[in-house]
Design an enzyme around this catalytic site. Structure first.
Site, PDB file in Angstrom:
ATOM      1  N   GLY A 131       0.763  -1.044  -0.135  1.00 53.69           N
ATOM      2  CA  GLY A 131       0.101   0.054   0.045  1.00 53.69           C
ATOM      3  C   GLY A 131       0.717   1.331   0.066  1.00 53.69           C
ATOM      4  N   ASN A 136       1.599   2.949  -2.597  1.00 50.95           N
ATOM      5  CA  ASN A 136       0.906   3.825  -3.549  1.00 50.95           C
ATOM      6  C   ASN A 136      -0.370   4.580  -2.920  1.00 50.95           C
ATOM      7  OD1 ASN A 136       1.984   4.375  -6.342  1.00 50.95           O
ATOM      8  ND2 ASN A 136       2.268   2.112  -5.921  1.00 50.95           N
ATOM      9  N   ASN A 192      -5.139   2.637 -13.236  1.00 53.01           N
ATOM     10  CA  ASN A 192      -4.193   1.718 -12.775  1.00 53.01           C
ATOM     11  C   ASN A 192      -2.720   2.423 -12.747  1.00 53.01           C
ATOM     12  OD1 ASN A 192      -3.093  -1.129 -11.937  1.00 53.01           O
ATOM     13  ND2 ASN A 192      -2.329  -1.376 -14.135  1.00 53.01           N
ATOM     14  N   HIS A 211       1.121   1.282 -13.296  1.00 48.78           N
ATOM     15  CA  HIS A 211       2.290   0.141 -13.617  1.00 48.78           C
ATOM     16  C   HIS A 211       3.604   0.489 -13.655  1.00 48.78           C
ATOM     17  CE1 HIS A 211       2.943  -3.519 -15.665  1.00 48.78           C
ATOM     18  NE2 HIS A 211       3.761  -2.785 -16.387  1.00 48.78           N
ATOM     19  N   GLU A 266     -10.576  -3.560 -21.317  1.00 43.97           N
ATOM     20  CA  GLU A 266     -10.640  -4.866 -21.206  1.00 43.97           C
ATOM     21  C   GLU A 266      -9.396  -5.686 -21.207  1.00 43.97           C
ATOM     22  OE1 GLU A 266     -14.634  -3.552 -21.826  1.00 43.97           O
ATOM     23  OE2 GLU A 266     -12.819  -2.917 -22.589  1.00 43.97           O
ATOM     24  N   ASP A 300      -3.359  -3.750 -19.036  1.00 35.49           N
ATOM     25  CA  ASP A 300      -2.234  -2.699 -19.131  1.00 35.49           C
ATOM     26  C   ASP A 300      -2.318  -1.993 -20.631  1.00 35.49           C
ATOM     27  OD1 ASP A 300       0.320  -4.660 -17.303  1.00 35.49           O
ATOM     28  OD2 ASP A 300      -1.365  -3.225 -16.547  1.00 35.49           O
ATOM     29  N   ALA A 360       8.743   7.835  -9.353  1.00 36.77           N
ATOM     30  CA  ALA A 360       7.667   7.959 -10.543  1.00 36.77           C
ATOM     31  C   ALA A 360       6.225   7.629 -10.033  1.00 36.77           C
ATOM     32  CB  ALA A 360       8.075   7.035 -11.446  1.00 36.77           C
ATOM     33  N   GLU A 361       6.104   6.492  -9.331  1.00 38.15           N
ATOM     34  CA  GLU A 361       4.643   6.217  -9.166  1.00 38.15           C
ATOM     35  C   GLU A 361       4.011   7.000  -8.042  1.00 38.15           C
ATOM     36  OE1 GLU A 361       4.247   1.890  -8.187  1.00 38.15           O
ATOM     37  OE2 GLU A 361       6.165   1.347  -8.985  1.00 38.15           O
TER      38      GLU A 361
END
Ligand code: GRF
Length: 215
Positions: free
Chosen positions: A12, A14, A108, A110, A148, A151, A180-181
């Protein structure tokens, strides 16, 4: 006010970046309605509880078949009446019905520069192992809308990160998170909360230029 649900499976960090971003005013006009995890032992659930946010665990393992999990998961999510679903290290394949119902309202994070090192089998450390095995000099992270595919949805933000000579998958993962994230996920949420993100012909248009640092 942008009501969001954050879906997690692990530590967790992020989620923590989102909670800190809201607290410090980097993410405006946003409220975390719930944190949903498939993993009862996810430390992310503790981070939620420490912030007084409802943490709920719902997993395919609790159901006799995938269909009944998919129904229960979507029902649980709908009950929070969120505007945006944030996948922050969520390792469960989403029901198609959810992706259709929340079209361009699921994002999302990635840990690579999509379309590199993504798709089936590329998650967590495996992403960084792939980058090191290929010998890339630059990697990074991507925030994208979920469709669908795996990524494959419209890209919202990306941030490059330099690979260092002596990197291991673990040191690279940590740098990608830090540089980055934990920056682009909060920024993407804030842009969406302020109505600055639009999808046109399958591409994302950001209605605000990034703040240019004076050279
Ligand atoms: C992060 O590396 C993220 O990019 C990936 O899963 C990991 C989750 O880490 N999707 P955390 O649970 O946010 O610490």
């Amino acid at each position: 006010m942008l009501n969001i649900a954050v879906c997690v499976s692990g530590g967790g960090t992020n989620l923590q970046a989102i909670l800190d971003g809201i607290e410090q005013g980097e993410i405006t006009n946003t409220r975390v309605a719930a944190v949903i995890s498939n993993n009862p032992g996810a430390y992310a659930l503790e981070r939620a509880e420490n912030h007084g946010i409802e943490g709920v665990c719902i997993s395919p393992k609790q159901f006799p078949d995938r269909e009944s999990f998919n129904r229960a998961f979507l029902e649980k999510l709908d009950s929070y009446q969120v505007d945006l679903v944030v996948l922050a290290g969520f390792l469960v394949v989403l029901p198609e019905s959810m992706i259709q119902k929340y079209r361009n309202r699921i994002i999302n994070i990635h840990p690579s520069l999509i379309p590199s090192f993504c798709g089936t089998g590329y998650y967590g450390l495996k992403v960084h192992e792939g980058a090191l095995a290929r010998g890339v000099k630059v990697t990074g992270a991507t925030v994208h809308f979920v469709d669908e595919g795996t990524d494959t949805g419209p890209i919202i933000l990306q941030q490059p990160v330099m690979v260092e000579q002596e990197d291991t998958p673990e040191t690279l993962q940590r740098r990608v998170m830090e540089q980055a994230e934990w920056k682009i996920l909060p920024r993407a949420i804030d842009l969406i909360a302020r109505g600055k993100v639009r999808v046109e012909d399958g591409k994302v248009v950001i209605l605000e230029q990034p703040k240019r640092r004076k050279l």
